[in-house]
Design a protein around this motif. Structure first.
Motif, PDB file in Angstrom:
ATOM      1  N   MET A 101     -52.522 -10.958  13.511  1.00 17.04           N
ATOM      2  CA  MET A 101     -53.188 -12.222  13.560  1.00 17.04           C
ATOM      3  C   MET A 101     -53.793 -12.455  12.005  1.00 17.04           C
ATOM      4  N   ASP A 102     -54.286 -11.421  11.394  1.00 15.71           N
ATOM      5  CA  ASP A 102     -54.654 -11.549  10.195  1.00 15.71           C
ATOM      6  C   ASP A 102     -53.465 -12.017   9.235  1.00 15.71           C
ATOM      7  N   ALA A 103     -52.386 -11.639   9.399  1.00  9.78           N
ATOM      8  CA  ALA A 103     -51.031 -12.150   8.532  1.00  9.78           C
ATOM      9  C   ALA A 103     -50.825 -13.434   8.984  1.00  9.78           C
ATOM     10  N   PHE A 104     -50.953 -13.732  10.223  1.00  8.90           N
ATOM     11  CA  PHE A 104     -50.578 -15.269  10.611  1.00  8.90           C
ATOM     12  C   PHE A 104     -51.407 -16.336   9.940  1.00  8.90           C
ATOM     13  N   ASN A 105     -52.937 -15.526   9.776  1.00 10.53           N
ATOM     14  CA  ASN A 105     -53.713 -16.304   9.153  1.00 10.53           C
ATOM     15  C   ASN A 105     -53.371 -17.112   7.633  1.00 10.53           C
ATOM     16  N   GLU A 106     -52.547 -16.139   6.926  1.00 11.29           N
ATOM     17  CA  GLU A 106     -52.095 -16.514   5.903  1.00 11.29           C
ATOM     18  C   GLU A 106     -51.382 -17.843   5.652  1.00 11.29           C
ATOM     19  N   PHE A 107     -50.624 -18.086   6.867  1.00 16.90           N
ATOM     20  CA  PHE A 107     -49.760 -19.512   7.159  1.00 16.90           C
ATOM     21  C   PHE A 107     -50.605 -20.376   7.970  1.00 16.90           C
ATOM     22  N   PHE A 108     -51.877 -20.075   8.375  1.00 14.07           N
ATOM     23  CA  PHE A 108     -52.578 -21.044   9.186  1.00 14.07           C
ATOM     24  C   PHE A 108     -54.069 -20.741   8.825  1.00 14.07           C
ATOM     25  N   PRO A 109     -54.506 -21.160   7.734  1.00 17.53           N
ATOM     26  CA  PRO A 109     -55.923 -20.595   7.074  1.00 17.53           C
ATOM     27  C   PRO A 109     -56.984 -21.004   8.120  1.00 17.53           C
ATOM     28  N   GLY A 110     -57.683 -20.146   8.575  1.00 19.00           N
ATOM     29  CA  GLY A 110     -58.988 -20.396   9.346  1.00 19.00           C
ATOM     30  C   GLY A 110     -58.692 -20.352  10.700  1.00 19.00           C
ATOM     31  N   VAL A 111     -57.365 -20.385  11.038  1.00 17.54           N
ATOM     32  CA  VAL A 111     -57.018 -20.103  12.651  1.00 17.54           C
ATOM     33  C   VAL A 111     -57.352 -19.035  13.071  1.00 17.54           C
ATOM     34  N   ASN A 119     -58.840 -17.346  18.766  1.00 16.47           N
ATOM     35  CA  ASN A 119     -57.484 -17.726  18.728  1.00 16.47           C
ATOM     36  C   ASN A 119     -56.865 -16.361  18.529  1.00 16.47           C
ATOM     37  N   SER A 120     -57.281 -15.227  17.772  1.00 18.29           N
ATOM     38  CA  SER A 120     -56.590 -14.066  17.568  1.00 18.29           C
ATOM     39  C   SER A 120     -56.398 -13.405  18.883  1.00 18.29           C
ATOM     40  N   ILE A 121     -57.763 -13.380  19.782  1.00 19.99           N
ATOM     41  CA  ILE A 121     -57.786 -12.564  20.994  1.00 19.99           C
ATOM     42  C   ILE A 121     -56.709 -13.281  22.095  1.00 19.99           C
ATOM     43  N   ILE A 122     -56.554 -14.659  21.740  1.00 21.69           N
ATOM     44  CA  ILE A 122     -55.856 -15.114  22.773  1.00 21.69           C
ATOM     45  C   ILE A 122     -54.261 -15.048  22.471  1.00 21.69           C
ATOM     46  N   CYS A 123     -53.700 -14.985  21.262  1.00 18.45           N
ATOM     47  CA  CYS A 123     -52.463 -14.897  20.907  1.00 18.45           C
ATOM     48  C   CYS A 123     -51.978 -13.405  20.880  1.00 18.45           C
ATOM     49  N   GLY A 124     -52.983 -12.488  20.629  1.00 21.58           N
ATOM     50  CA  GLY A 124     -52.744 -10.978  20.728  1.00 21.58           C
ATOM     51  C   GLY A 124     -52.629 -10.774  22.257  1.00 21.58           C
ATOM     52  N   SER A 125     -53.291 -11.464  23.048  1.00 20.39           N
ATOM     53  CA  SER A 125     -53.161 -10.929  24.491  1.00 20.39           C
ATOM     54  C   SER A 125     -51.765 -11.504  25.078  1.00 20.39           C
TER      55      SER A 125
END
Length: 476
Positions: A101-111, A119-125
């Protein structure tokens, strides 16, 4: 053979490999980092060698991480190793979720800030349960996907090494090799203190062990291997390949940035380092994409492993029989559903962590130590009592002794707030052990006299940990 090597390499080269530059340089210069990898490489070599020799000498002990402990030290110790290793795989997958999720934040800053926001908890789940259904399709399908993913994630790592190998200033590698000129410092109780050479060597040790977790992956899945003779070869070849990559990833960045600069690079630090070297954002994007591929593939390998351990334990009576159930695809269905549920709970708890990635990888690295130390002690015990029937008895004995000493060294070098969690987490498995022993109905007591002694020691350690926490001597 190729699939087994891919399992070993895929298990080890997870998302953590993309954070090695910063993680190892956090408070260590290039010299101590190199020494730390050499110590870890030698120590893990002996551990890997124990798994290799035992896989050849005792092919009857399938899913060997758990079976070696039970064969050598009894049911209760065997259960605790299976329980601890299983929790390690679950926590390791949650660590994958955080860094992904931290890596995804590079492409979607702040998300996906810090990898543990809502958002990370939901996508990780969603990914936890997505992998649950993929592995339910069977190990052949999942193994093929993992093999492809392993080769795919090696590409950006190879590019990183090649680019740094050509573009770094090699003279800078020889600048302040031992972190004494200028002296590396750290902050303790709001005071700046110097970091000694020994402390610099010890600091990356937990990181190095975390990086090598998975070296036993082929042994865990040995029951699925077409040819059991390939298990030992895959273990050793996977280990050598991973060590070579780890050392290059940790050392080469010192030729591009100083230790102080590396220590402050945001994770995944390979992205920041490559961006600095090529002077372009594409370097950051390349490694972030590589991290995403790496984690997605590594997560699959660990989902396969965390389902296999309880299933094997259920088949052999260490876990309740329910865990041994499989579906029509021969996948460990009950074990997988329970594992995914544990991961989901841990994923929810991550939301409340200040440094979720650091916490998850430290706990995971220490939870694997019981499996490693019982395996090394088992082969040493077998050599000394004459029950070892494999090749290279002398090598087996020394591998067992030195591997177990390395495990003790890792505990010594680790941070106390994570070490104390190990006995607490082990104790949480007691109800499951009692359940499995009760349903066996073999006329034997739940705990033998020796096992009652083990239990008493465990409870005494738990009480000491709780008192230390209450007194404020240890903080988690």
């Amino acid at each position: 053979m190729i699939a087994l090597i891919a399992i070993v390499v895929g298990s080890m080269l997870g998302g953590g490999v993309y954070s090695l530059p910063q993680n190892t340089a956090a408070s260590s210069a290039v010299g101590p980092v190199t020494v730390a990898w050499i110590i870890a490489g030698v120590g893990v070599y002996f551990i890997a060698n124990c798994f290799r020799l035992l896989s050849d000498a005792r092919p009857d002990l399938q899913a060997g991480v758990y079976m070696y402990a039970q064969e050598g030290f009894g049911r209760f110790i065997g259960f605790n190793v299976a329980w601890g290793y299983w929790l390690m795989t679950c926590f390791g997958n949650v660590a994958f979720a955080v860094i992904l999720m931290d890596a995804f934040n590079e492409f979607f800053p702040g998300v996906f800030t810090d990898g543990n926001n809502l958002n990370s908890i939901i996508c990780g789940s969603i990914l936890i349960w997505g992998y649950n259904y993929l592995v339910l399709s069977g190990t052949k399908v999942a193994g093929f996907v993992n093999t492809v993913g392993t080769f795919a994630k090696l590409v950006p790592l190879i590019l990183f090494v090649l680019i740094l190998g050509v573009m770094i200033d090699y003279s800078q590698l020889l600048t302040n090799v031992w972190g004494t000129d200028p002296q590396i410092v750290t902050e303790v109780n709001k005071e700046t203190v110097s970091v000694s050479l020994m402390s610099q060597i010890l600091a990356p040790m937990t990181v190095t062990l975390w990086a090598f977790i998975g070296v036993e992956g082929a042994v865990v899945l040995s029951g699925r291997a077409r040819n059991t003779n390939d298990v030992g070869k895959a273990t050793l070849l996977g280990f050598v390949l991973a060590l070579f990559i780890y050392m290059l990833l940790s050392v080469l960045p010192f030729g591009a940035m100083t230790q102080n600069e590396l220590s402050q690079v945001a994770n995944p630090s390979t992205a920041g380092v490559l961006q600095h070297v090529v002077h372009g954002a594409w370097g950051n994007w390349l490694m972030s994409v590589g991290l995403i591929i790496s984690v997605l593939a590594g997560w699959l390998a660990w989902t396969m492993l965390c389902a296999e351990i309880p299933m094997a334990a259920g088949e052999n009576g260490a876990f309740p029989k329910a865990f041994a159930r499989t579906n029509k695809n021969d996948a460990a269905s009950v074990s997988l559903w329970v594992s995914s549920t544990v991961m989901q709970v841990a994923m929810l708890l991550v939301y409340f962590s200040n440094n979720a990635w650091n916490t998850m990888y430290n706990i995971s690295a220490l939870m694997v130590v019981p499996a490693y130390i019982t395996t090394t002690l088992f082969i040493a015990k077998s050599c000394m009592n004459g029950s070892y029937r494999g090749a290279s008895r002398g090598m087996a004995l020394w591998s067992g002794i030195l591997g177990s000493l390395f495990c003790l060294f890792i505990i010594y070098a680790s941070e106390m707030q994570y070490v104390v969690l190990v006995p607490i987490l082990m104790t949480l498995g007691l109800p499951v052990y009692i359940w499995s022993r009760t349903e066996k109905k073999d006329g034997q007591p739940i705990f033998t006299k020796v096992e009652l002694l083990y239990l008493l020691i465990l409870l005494i350690v738990d009480a000491a940990v709780v008192m230390a926490l209450v007194a404020g001597k240890i903080s988690i």
